[in-house]
Design a protein around this motif. Structure first.
Motif, PDB file in Angstrom:
ATOM      1  N   UNK A 356       0.972  -1.231  -0.144  1.00 38.74           N
ATOM      2  CA  UNK A 356       0.059  -0.179   0.041  1.00 38.74           C
ATOM      3  C   UNK A 356       0.934   1.209   0.043  1.00 38.74           C
ATOM      4  N   UNK A 357       0.517   2.047  -0.977  1.00 35.67           N
ATOM      5  CA  UNK A 357       1.506   3.355  -1.132  1.00 35.67           C
ATOM      6  C   UNK A 357       0.414   4.462  -0.904  1.00 35.67           C
ATOM      7  N   UNK A 358       0.642   5.272   0.285  1.00 38.98           N
ATOM      8  CA  UNK A 358      -0.080   6.437   0.698  1.00 38.98           C
ATOM      9  C   UNK A 358       0.566   7.588  -0.125  1.00 38.98           C
ATOM     10  N   UNK A 359       0.237   7.653  -1.334  1.00 32.17           N
ATOM     11  CA  UNK A 359       0.767   8.701  -2.063  1.00 32.17           C
ATOM     12  C   UNK A 359      -0.108   9.958  -1.774  1.00 32.17           C
ATOM     13  N   UNK A 360       0.353  11.166  -1.923  1.00 29.87           N
ATOM     14  CA  UNK A 360      -0.443  12.308  -1.529  1.00 29.87           C
ATOM     15  C   UNK A 360      -1.953  12.517  -2.336  1.00 29.87           C
ATOM     16  N   UNK A 361      -1.707  12.233  -3.762  1.00 29.11           N
ATOM     17  CA  UNK A 361      -2.814  12.413  -4.407  1.00 29.11           C
ATOM     18  C   UNK A 361      -3.857  11.141  -4.672  1.00 29.11           C
ATOM     19  N   UNK A 362      -3.264  10.101  -3.881  1.00 24.42           N
ATOM     20  CA  UNK A 362      -4.468   9.000  -3.639  1.00 24.42           C
ATOM     21  C   UNK A 362      -3.918   7.638  -3.249  1.00 24.42           C
ATOM     22  N   UNK A 363      -4.470   6.939  -2.408  1.00 25.19           N
ATOM     23  CA  UNK A 363      -3.859   5.778  -2.146  1.00 25.19           C
ATOM     24  C   UNK A 363      -3.607   4.521  -3.178  1.00 25.19           C
ATOM     25  N   UNK A 364      -2.580   3.844  -3.290  1.00 28.30           N
ATOM     26  CA  UNK A 364      -2.336   2.994  -4.188  1.00 28.30           C
ATOM     27  C   UNK A 364      -2.056   1.577  -3.418  1.00 28.30           C
ATOM     28  N   UNK A 365      -2.983   0.502  -3.984  1.00 30.43           N
ATOM     29  CA  UNK A 365      -2.334  -0.752  -3.662  1.00 30.43           C
ATOM     30  C   UNK A 365      -1.985  -1.616  -4.658  1.00 30.43           C
ATOM     31  N   UNK A 366      -0.826  -2.270  -4.751  1.00 24.96           N
ATOM     32  CA  UNK A 366      -0.420  -3.037  -6.185  1.00 24.96           C
ATOM     33  C   UNK A 366       0.107  -4.421  -5.370  1.00 24.96           C
ATOM     34  N   UNK A 367      -0.417  -5.490  -6.234  1.00 22.53           N
ATOM     35  CA  UNK A 367      -0.394  -6.797  -5.797  1.00 22.53           C
ATOM     36  C   UNK A 367       0.243  -7.620  -7.073  1.00 22.53           C
ATOM     37  N   UNK A 368       1.334  -8.066  -7.243  1.00 22.53           N
ATOM     38  CA  UNK A 368       2.131  -8.645  -7.893  1.00 22.53           C
ATOM     39  C   UNK A 368       2.400 -10.549  -7.571  1.00 22.53           C
ATOM     40  N   UNK A 369       1.570 -11.346  -8.308  1.00 20.89           N
ATOM     41  CA  UNK A 369       1.707 -12.781  -7.193  1.00 20.89           C
ATOM     42  C   UNK A 369       1.556 -13.642  -8.436  1.00 20.89           C
ATOM     43  N   UNK A 370       0.988 -14.961  -8.069  1.00 26.47           N
ATOM     44  CA  UNK A 370       0.766 -15.923  -8.813  1.00 26.47           C
ATOM     45  C   UNK A 370      -0.653 -16.467  -8.644  1.00 26.47           C
ATOM     46  N   UNK A 371      -1.472 -16.955  -9.629  1.00 23.73           N
ATOM     47  CA  UNK A 371      -2.910 -17.494  -9.381  1.00 23.73           C
ATOM     48  C   UNK A 371      -2.422 -19.108  -9.359  1.00 23.73           C
ATOM     49  N   UNK A 372      -3.511 -19.535  -8.267  1.00 17.51           N
ATOM     50  CA  UNK A 372      -3.268 -21.025  -8.201  1.00 17.51           C
ATOM     51  C   UNK A 372      -3.690 -21.774  -9.339  1.00 17.51           C
TER      52      UNK A 372
END
Length: 379
Positions: A356-372
């Motif tokens: 989670x990045x609490x950037x001043x212009x808006x919260x950003x959540x990024x997920x990089x992973x693998x599907x089962x």
């Protein structure tokens, strides 16, 4: 069959037909002139309860007993004293090889031989077990052939029905075994999902209580999070035992935060998540939406949330939550359970990284992973 008449001293139902024949006009001549062998065979056949017929003389004239008569169908009144070929034209070609063998002195045996007959005004498939045996005159020469016969049409039909029933039973047993396998798989999946859900509920309750400022606050937070879990379970149950489509899971988690202003936008391909990944992502979206509604983009009319995901070659998967046009974002001084759940638990479930990045212009959540893997969705 009417009795009361005799032929050569034997009382039988077919005696009437035997007495009505003008034997003098046939190749056998008058009855008084018949050989002892012919009379002996006639008496033996008429006295037997085994269906029996025989043919005698150069024309192979037919004789038969009472037990054989029902097999004739509508030929019964005009068969005695007539040549074999005239009585049975519909089967003559099929049985002729056996006739030749018997007339050459060799007995025959056929079991369940198929013959198409027209004995009742229509063609019918029949089956017969019979034996043709040579008959000898007084001088020891072959003068005819004896047919001891049993119609097996019904027996063959019963056997075929039994075989079909057996095949059906085998098929049902195989299907039942398949259903039982599916049931065992379902029970394993339900038990597995129950354990995962209980573990997640335990973590939610424990962490929510630990970070809450009051019991009232804790109760509200716990109720909201468990409700999100329940909605995710509903989606899973409605779509599949083992998997759920990502947009359905995301929409279920966002439902309480939709205000009809079309400020939340979803974009991504059709992707299926395992039950465990679906529950985890549902909780993460719930936490993000709750914070956005309280402090972020969804707290103001002009705010916007863009949710995107992608599925690349293999099992690579990305998921992004991006807020914009909301209030100025400040870095929180304390990270609560919601943030830790969104980052740590989800990253573990997807075997990747979540931030989670609490950037001043808006919260950003990024997920990089693998599907089962699809093959693993029920494990």
């Amino acid at each position: 069959m009417r009795y009361g008449e005799e032929f050569l001293g034997v009382e039988c139902g077919v005696a009437r037909h035997l007495n009505e024949v003008d034997w003098a006009a046939t190749s056998l001549g008058p009855v008084d002139g018949w050989s002892l062998s012919l009379k002996a065979v006639i008496r033996t056949a008429l006295s037997s309860r085994q269906p029996m017929s025989f043919w005698w003389g150069e024309d192979l004239l037919q004789f038969h007993n009472d037990s054989y008569a029902p097999m004739l169908g509508n030929r019964v009144n005009h068969s005695i004293g007539r040549p074999f070929r005239e009585v049975w034209p519909d089967v003559w070609d099929a049985v002729y090889p056996f006739i030749q063998m018997a007339l050459s002195g060799k007995g025959t045996w056929q079991e369940n031989m198929p013959l198409v007959m027209r004995r009742n005004g229509y063609d019918e498939q029949t089956y017969w077990t019979f034996s043709y045996s040579p008959l000898y005159d007084d001088d020891g020469r072959i003068a005819g052939l004896l047919n001891t016969v049993t119609e097996t049409t019904q027996a063959v039909a019963d056997r075929k029905a039994l075989e079909e029933a057996y095949r059906d039973a085998q098929k049902h047993l195989v299907e039942r075994a398949g259903y039982e396998d599916e049931l065992r798989l379902l029970n394993r999946e339900l038990a597995h999902r129950m354990k995962n859900t209980l573990s997640m509920v335990q973590a939610i309750v424990s962490q929510s209580l630990r970070n809450a400022t009051s019991l009232t606050d804790a109760s509200a937070i716990i109720a909201a999070r468990i409700q999100t879990l329940a909605k995710a379970q509903d989606v899973l149950t409605g779509m599949s035992v083992t998997a759920a489509e990502i947009s359905a899971i995301t929409n279920a988690a966002l439902a309480p935060h939709q205000d009809g202003a079309d400020r939340i936008h979803l974009d991504g391909p059709r992707v299926y998540l395992s039950a465990q990944q679906a529950l985890g992502l549902s909780l993460a979206v719930h936490e993000l939406a709750t914070n956005a509604t309280k402090y972020g983009a969804l707290s103001v009319p002009q705010g916007r949330v863009d949710i995107t995901w992608s599925h690349h070659l293999g099992d690579d998967f990305t998921f992004d939550w991006r807020e914009s046009r909301g209030p100025h974002v400040l870095q929180p001084t304390r990270r609560g359970f919601g943030s830790r759940l969104t980052e740590r638990i989800v990253s573990d479930l997807f075997k990747g990284q979540a931030k989670i990045d609490f950037a001043p212009d808006g919260v950003v959540f990024s997920l990089v992973g693998k599907l089962h893997q699809v093959a693993d969705l029920d494990h």
